[in-house]
Design an enzyme around this catalytic site. Sequence first.
Site, PDB file in Angstrom:
ATOM      1  N   HIS A  97      31.087 -46.030  42.265  1.00  0.00           N
ATOM      2  CA  HIS A  97      31.169 -44.959  41.258  1.00  0.00           C
ATOM      3  C   HIS A  97      30.068 -43.928  41.544  1.00  0.00           C
ATOM      4  O   HIS A  97      28.971 -44.282  41.994  1.00  0.00           O
ATOM      5  CB  HIS A  97      31.016 -45.542  39.854  1.00  0.00           C
ATOM      6  CG  HIS A  97      31.326 -44.538  38.792  1.00  0.00           C
ATOM      7  ND1 HIS A  97      30.410 -43.591  38.397  1.00  0.00           N
ATOM      8  CD2 HIS A  97      32.437 -44.306  38.064  1.00  0.00           C
ATOM      9  CE1 HIS A  97      30.962 -42.825  37.465  1.00  0.00           C
ATOM     10  NE2 HIS A  97      32.190 -43.234  37.242  1.00  0.00           N
ATOM     11  N   GLU A 167      37.551 -39.467  41.525  1.00  0.00           N
ATOM     12  CA  GLU A 167      36.801 -39.017  40.348  1.00  0.00           C
ATOM     13  C   GLU A 167      35.834 -37.903  40.764  1.00  0.00           C
ATOM     14  O   GLU A 167      34.706 -38.194  41.192  1.00  0.00           O
ATOM     15  CB  GLU A 167      36.008 -40.181  39.758  1.00  0.00           C
ATOM     16  CG  GLU A 167      36.862 -41.388  39.420  1.00  0.00           C
ATOM     17  CD  GLU A 167      36.233 -42.256  38.348  1.00  0.00           C
ATOM     18  OE1 GLU A 167      36.938 -42.599  37.411  1.00  0.00           O
ATOM     19  OE2 GLU A 167      35.031 -42.556  38.440  1.00  0.00           O
TER      20      GLU A 167
END
Length: 261
Positions: A97, A167
Amino acid sequence: MVLWVGTSWKMNKTRAEAASFATRLRDAAAGGGWPGVQPFVVPPATAISVVRDALGPESPVVVGAQNAHWEDAGAWTGEVSVPQVADAGATLVEIGHSERREHFGDTDRTVNQKVQATLRHGLTALVCVGESAEVRAAGDARQHVLSQVAAAVDRVPAGSRVLLAYEPVWAIGEKGREPTVDEIAEVTRALDAEYGAVVTALLYGGSVNPGNARDLLHTPGVTGLFVGRSAWDVNGYLDLLRIAADVAHKAGQVSAMTVPH
Ligand code: 13P
């Protein structure tokens, strides 16, 4: 085609809050679930076993970990390993992430090591990639993301269970901006062309909410959503699951109509 729709709680929720969310989710799933949708929840490490237990053994909901180390055990203070998160009840590991890349030193190389460790132990790898605002402004978003994925899946055997989450950093979190479908489609098309046939799903994440979820699920190549803030309240997550089930249902009707007789 199955739409994967999940939430990472990041560094939020006590065990009691986690249990309450998971219990509501279990009850909602028992009411028929979400055909065509694979739900998943990624709690903090302290709550993985709580969520697993509250969902119960028959639950269709996949439980994940937000990170795991590449070594199985050893002198790595503060870390948790893939066997440990598996022991707590996780069957999926989120890797790379942007918050981990920015604040905790995850690199393309350690992301690849974590992917290898996750797959070696039979768990599903959820690899997060995405460009910063600066990289996008320079016109390098597509190339940047493709090279992050190439590094993440380097020497990964064909047929491994890998999910990709695109993302964009500029779309994530409190300071994030909702993207338009056009803004992200260039990257999701490229990911689909390169990896669509080999990955389990290609998710979009960053400022997803019930107002934009339907459009985002219609972005070329996108077969799922990875959600933060909008899904931390269980009602928000249930809304998103219902929207995804409706999209899956309508897509099923369309493909049934186009099957040649
Ligand atoms: P938000 O949905 O809060 O923007 O976060 C997205 C995310 O980082 C999911 O991993």
